[in-house]
Write a protein that holds these residues in place. Structure first.
Motif, PDB file in Angstrom:
ATOM      1  N   ARG A  62       4.660  -1.593   5.340  1.00  0.00           N
ATOM      2  CA  ARG A  62       4.253  -1.736   4.020  1.00  0.00           C
ATOM      3  C   ARG A  62       2.886  -1.354   4.027  1.00  0.00           C
ATOM      4  NH1 ARG A  62       8.788  -1.915   2.740  1.00  0.00           N
ATOM      5  NH2 ARG A  62       9.933  -3.708   2.477  1.00  0.00           N
ATOM      6  N   ARG A  64      -1.042  -1.329   1.500  1.00  0.00           N
ATOM      7  CA  ARG A  64      -1.670  -1.790   0.552  1.00  0.00           C
ATOM      8  C   ARG A  64      -2.489  -0.920  -0.199  1.00  0.00           C
ATOM      9  NH1 ARG A  64      -5.360  -7.275   0.703  1.00  0.00           N
ATOM     10  NH2 ARG A  64      -6.129  -7.243  -1.738  1.00  0.00           N
ATOM     11  N   TRP A  86       4.470 -10.110  -9.036  1.00  0.00           N
ATOM     12  CA  TRP A  86       3.102 -10.774  -8.697  1.00  0.00           C
ATOM     13  C   TRP A  86       3.179 -11.055  -7.222  1.00  0.00           C
ATOM     14  CZ3 TRP A  86      -0.787 -10.627 -11.789  1.00  0.00           C
ATOM     15  CH2 TRP A  86      -0.500 -10.675 -13.119  1.00  0.00           C
ATOM     16  N   ARG A  87       2.021 -11.022  -6.635  1.00  0.00           N
ATOM     17  CA  ARG A  87       1.954 -11.329  -5.400  1.00  0.00           C
ATOM     18  C   ARG A  87       1.500 -12.683  -5.067  1.00  0.00           C
ATOM     19  NH1 ARG A  87      -0.496  -9.621   0.047  1.00  0.00           N
ATOM     20  NH2 ARG A  87      -0.198 -11.083   1.198  1.00  0.00           N
ATOM     21  N   ALA A  90      -1.554 -13.983  -2.686  1.00  0.00           N
ATOM     22  CA  ALA A  90      -2.416 -13.454  -2.572  1.00  0.00           C
ATOM     23  C   ALA A  90      -3.614 -14.355  -2.219  1.00  0.00           C
ATOM     24  CB  ALA A  90      -2.757 -12.493  -3.741  1.00  0.00           C
ATOM     25  N   ILE A  97      -3.240  -8.758  -7.569  1.00  0.00           N
ATOM     26  CA  ILE A  97      -2.472  -8.234  -6.421  1.00  0.00           C
ATOM     27  C   ILE A  97      -1.019  -8.178  -7.026  1.00  0.00           C
ATOM     28  CG2 ILE A  97      -1.742  -7.676  -3.965  1.00  0.00           C
ATOM     29  CD1 ILE A  97      -4.478  -9.252  -3.259  1.00  0.00           C
ATOM     30  N   GLN A  99       3.163  -6.318  -6.327  1.00  0.00           N
ATOM     31  CA  GLN A  99       3.866  -5.752  -5.342  1.00  0.00           C
ATOM     32  C   GLN A  99       4.745  -4.594  -5.992  1.00  0.00           C
ATOM     33  OE1 GLN A  99       5.950  -8.792  -3.002  1.00  0.00           O
ATOM     34  NE2 GLN A  99       4.595  -8.267  -1.274  1.00  0.00           N
ATOM     35  N   ASN A 104       5.290  -2.901  -1.587  1.00  0.00           N
ATOM     36  CA  ASN A 104       3.952  -2.528  -1.265  1.00  0.00           C
ATOM     37  C   ASN A 104       2.968  -3.403  -2.077  1.00  0.00           C
ATOM     38  OD1 ASN A 104       4.383  -0.370   0.906  1.00  0.00           O
ATOM     39  ND2 ASN A 104       5.008   0.764  -0.895  1.00  0.00           N
ATOM     40  N   ASP A 105       1.862  -3.800  -1.353  1.00  0.00           N
ATOM     41  CA  ASP A 105       0.536  -4.710  -2.135  1.00  0.00           C
ATOM     42  C   ASP A 105       0.065  -3.395  -3.061  1.00  0.00           C
ATOM     43  OD1 ASP A 105       1.563  -6.830  -1.105  1.00  0.00           O
ATOM     44  OD2 ASP A 105      -0.261  -7.171   0.229  1.00  0.00           O
ATOM     45  N   GLU A 107      -3.340  -3.601  -5.432  1.00  0.00           N
ATOM     46  CA  GLU A 107      -4.672  -4.272  -5.862  1.00  0.00           C
ATOM     47  C   GLU A 107      -5.247  -3.661  -7.117  1.00  0.00           C
ATOM     48  OE1 GLU A 107      -8.890  -6.230  -4.468  1.00  0.00           O
ATOM     49  OE2 GLU A 107      -7.581  -5.765  -3.079  1.00  0.00           O
TER      50      GLU A 107
END
Length: 118
Positions: A62, A64, A86-87, A90, A97, A99, A104-105, A107
């Protein structure tokens, strides 16, 4: 000595879902195929060429990514509607942040005053 980032390839299990997610953030993709290779999509983010390629198997690692956007809350809403999540875990103060469809994150932040002035 590295002076700039010129290319970033994102491998995805569902190229169309990934494309919809990133389009919701304002990226404009162009479909490509080179010398019998797989269909993929590309766009420019500043000086960087960003490409979405189909993964032959589920992506294992993964990453970011961070994007500067005019309105992070509005961009997040659009990206969620396009298949993002939504992450939830975080850390505080990290900004927004999400996904992408592959986990994958991503931001979202506003440009700094210096960057906004261009």
């Amino acid at each position: 000595m590295v002076v700039d980032l010129s290319l970033l390839v994102i491998r995805t299990s569902d190229i169309d879902a990934a494309k919809r997610f990133y389009e919701a953030l304002g990226l404009l993709w162009r479909e490509e195929r080179h010398e019998g290779g797989p269909r993929h999509d590309s766009c420019r983010v500043g000086a960087t060429l960003l490409e979405l390629y189909p993964a032959k198997e589920a992506p294992r690692g993964r990453m970011r990514l961070g994007f500067r956007v005019d309105d992070p809350a509005r961009a997040a809403e659009a990206a969620i509607a396009a298949g993002g999540r939504w992450r939830r875990d975080a850390h505080p103060g990290a900004g927004i942040i999400l996904q992408d469809p592959d986990g994958n994150d991503v931001e979202l932040a506003v440009p700094s005053e210096h960057e906004a002035l261009g």
